[in-house]
Design an enzyme around this catalytic site. Structure first.
Site, PDB file in Angstrom:
ATOM      1  N   GLY A  13      24.296 -52.879  30.773  1.00 44.89           N
ATOM      2  CA  GLY A  13      24.431 -52.641  32.206  1.00 44.89           C
ATOM      3  C   GLY A  13      23.469 -53.503  33.009  1.00 44.89           C
ATOM      4  O   GLY A  13      22.628 -54.224  32.458  1.00 44.89           O
ATOM      5  N   ASP A  51      26.638 -44.380  21.397  1.00 42.43           N
ATOM      6  CA  ASP A  51      27.336 -43.606  22.426  1.00 42.43           C
ATOM      7  C   ASP A  51      26.436 -42.419  22.752  1.00 42.43           C
ATOM      8  O   ASP A  51      26.265 -41.513  21.921  1.00 42.43           O
ATOM      9  CB  ASP A  51      28.685 -43.139  21.873  1.00 42.43           C
ATOM     10  CG  ASP A  51      29.462 -42.313  22.890  1.00 42.43           C
ATOM     11  OD1 ASP A  51      28.899 -41.993  23.956  1.00 42.43           O
ATOM     12  OD2 ASP A  51      30.624 -41.976  22.605  1.00 42.43           O
ATOM     13  N   ASP A 117      18.014 -43.612  45.119  1.00 44.31           N
ATOM     14  CA  ASP A 117      17.761 -43.036  46.451  1.00 44.31           C
ATOM     15  C   ASP A 117      18.960 -42.206  46.928  1.00 44.31           C
ATOM     16  O   ASP A 117      18.877 -41.554  47.977  1.00 44.31           O
ATOM     17  CB  ASP A 117      17.411 -44.128  47.475  1.00 44.31           C
ATOM     18  CG  ASP A 117      18.520 -45.142  47.691  1.00 44.31           C
ATOM     19  OD1 ASP A 117      19.406 -45.272  46.821  1.00 44.31           O
ATOM     20  OD2 ASP A 117      18.507 -45.830  48.739  1.00 44.31           O
ATOM     21  N   TYR A 139      27.754 -38.440  42.617  1.00 44.45           N
ATOM     22  CA  TYR A 139      26.804 -39.306  41.908  1.00 44.45           C
ATOM     23  C   TYR A 139      25.364 -38.846  42.169  1.00 44.45           C
ATOM     24  O   TYR A 139      24.585 -38.629  41.231  1.00 44.45           O
ATOM     25  CB  TYR A 139      27.009 -40.757  42.357  1.00 44.45           C
ATOM     26  CG  TYR A 139      25.927 -41.698  41.891  1.00 44.45           C
ATOM     27  CD1 TYR A 139      25.715 -41.930  40.533  1.00 44.45           C
ATOM     28  CD2 TYR A 139      25.116 -42.369  42.813  1.00 44.45           C
ATOM     29  CE1 TYR A 139      24.720 -42.805  40.115  1.00 44.45           C
ATOM     30  CE2 TYR A 139      24.134 -43.245  42.396  1.00 44.45           C
ATOM     31  CZ  TYR A 139      23.930 -43.461  41.040  1.00 44.45           C
ATOM     32  OH  TYR A 139      22.943 -44.313  40.630  1.00 44.45           O
ATOM     33  N   LYS A 143      22.574 -37.278  39.503  1.00 41.22           N
ATOM     34  CA  LYS A 143      21.266 -37.895  39.218  1.00 41.22           C
ATOM     35  C   LYS A 143      20.131 -36.916  39.502  1.00 41.22           C
ATOM     36  O   LYS A 143      19.146 -36.865  38.761  1.00 41.22           O
ATOM     37  CB  LYS A 143      21.094 -39.186  40.033  1.00 41.22           C
ATOM     38  CG  LYS A 143      22.074 -40.292  39.697  1.00 41.22           C
ATOM     39  CD  LYS A 143      22.024 -40.737  38.251  1.00 41.22           C
ATOM     40  CE  LYS A 143      20.734 -41.442  37.902  1.00 41.22           C
ATOM     41  NZ  LYS A 143      20.759 -41.939  36.491  1.00 41.22           N
TER      42      LYS A 143
END
Ligand SMILES: NC(=O)c1ccc[n+]([C@@H]2O[C@H](COP(=O)([O-])OP(=O)(O)OC[C@H]3O[C@@H](n4cnc5c(N)ncnc54)[C@H](OP(=O)(O)O)[C@@H]3O)[C@@H](O)[C@H]2O)c1
Length: 306
Positions: A13, A51, A117, A139, A143
């Site tokens: 990523g 994974d 943020d 999302y 988080k």
């Protein structure tokens, strides 16, 4: 112990690649970069498939490699994807973090988790670590839940590194283009772009983020740290700086509202991060946006504007 044995998840990523490059440069460090698909980053310690949704595989990996620290960069960072499949988002961003924390606790490893943020509501950014989170979308909620899972876990040696608008992916294979790479591609092709004029961020060069995270490791710090650039500007402002730095046609850039661009999921508008804690406790010194764009130009092998 420093240099440590470092296990990286999500090494393909945007954040994982930067962490893998930086960790591989640490003299004497033993680095194992793991990813779901075939790894694109080579390190001294090698690469492996992991994974993070597979609890048994996670347990075996932590037991066998016995890392001093896990840099957990696997995650679902696409806001719309999290909104569309909340279960998948939760499984990867929350449950897999709790599984990793439990494995780290059992085998004496530390854990550093990148966060965002987007845990804030965007009414009062840029935010300090002490500000009250109030996420607006799936999302951000996932988080924040991951951060809380770490706090509630039996693992004591963990850190959260919140960051924002990461850019700097090198030329070559990346799972998804960051904002700067996307802008360069679109503007070079002469395609018009619409970008949010009402969304403030403190954009983060990926190498600076990786440097900050490795400082957390080196100084054995725990708790929440904010790691980003120092400059607060809108996405529109970023687009204009990119056009200037890469000598591209700023006339192709049109302002839009976040609500018009992303009707499916609200975003914090006045976001971004204050990095005073990282500056004072870690000696974190992110480069300016202009210096970071220069570095991107070097990485992509592009010429400087005449
Ligand atoms: N990018 C940003 O601006 C930003 C800002 C704030 C916070 N963060 C945080 O940083 C972390 C990484 O984000 P990113 O931007 O680097 O995302 P990304 O570029 O989409 O990379 C995420 C990586 O997670 C891996 N992954 C997905 N499912 C997996 C699984 N089941 N097991 C193992 N790996 C899996 C993918 O691996 P493969 O490619 O191998 O399939 C992918 O490379 C996230 O936690 C995100 O919340 C990012």
């Amino acid at each position: 112990m420093f240099p440590p044995r470092i296990l990286i998840t999500g090494a393909n990523g945007l954040v994982g690649q930067a962490l893998t490059r930086a960790a591989a440069r640490l003299p004497g460090a033993d680095v194992l970069a793991t990813s779901l698909s075939t790894a694109v980053v080579r390190t001294r310690g090698g690469t492996a498939r992991l994974d993070v949704l597979d609890g048994d595989a996670v347990e075996r990996m932590i037991q066998d490699f016995a890392p001093d620290v896990v840099l957990h960069a696997a995650g679902l960072a696409q806001v719309e994807a999290c909104e569309a499949d909340r279960e998948a988002c939760w499984a990867l961003n929350v449950d897999a973090v709790a599984t990793m924390a439990a494995a780290c606790q059992r085998h004496g490893a530390r854990l550093v988790l990148p966060s965002t943020d987007f845990v804030f509501d965007g009414t009062a950014g840029p935010y300090a670590e002490t500000a009250r989170p109030a996420p607006l979308n799936a999302y951000g909620r996932s988080k924040l839940a991951a951060e809380n899972a770490l706090k509630a876990s039996r693992l004591t040696d963990w850190a959260v590194a919140r960051t924002t608008l990461v850019f700097g992916a090198p030329a070559g294979v990346v799972p998804r283009l960051d904002l700067v790479r996307w802008l360069i591609r679109e503007l070079r092709a002469g395609r018009p772009v619409r970008v949010a004029a009402d969304q403030l961020r403190t954009p983060t060069y990926d190498d600076d983020l990786a440097d900050g995270i490795l400082r957390i490791v080196r100084f054995r710090r725990s708790g929440v740290f904010h790691l980003s650039g120092r400059e607060s500007l809108s996405i529109l402002g970023v687009a204009h700086r990119v056009a200037e730095a890469f000598d591209l046609d700023a006339g192709l850039i049109a302002p839009a509202t976040t609500a018009a661009l992303h009707p499916g999921a609200p975003r914090p508008l006045q976001g971004g991060l204050l990095i005073l804690r990282a500056e004072s406790e870690l000696g974190f010194r992110p480069r300016s946006l202009d210096a970071a764009l220069d570095a991107v130009r070097d990485r992509l092998g592009l010429d400087a504007p005449a």
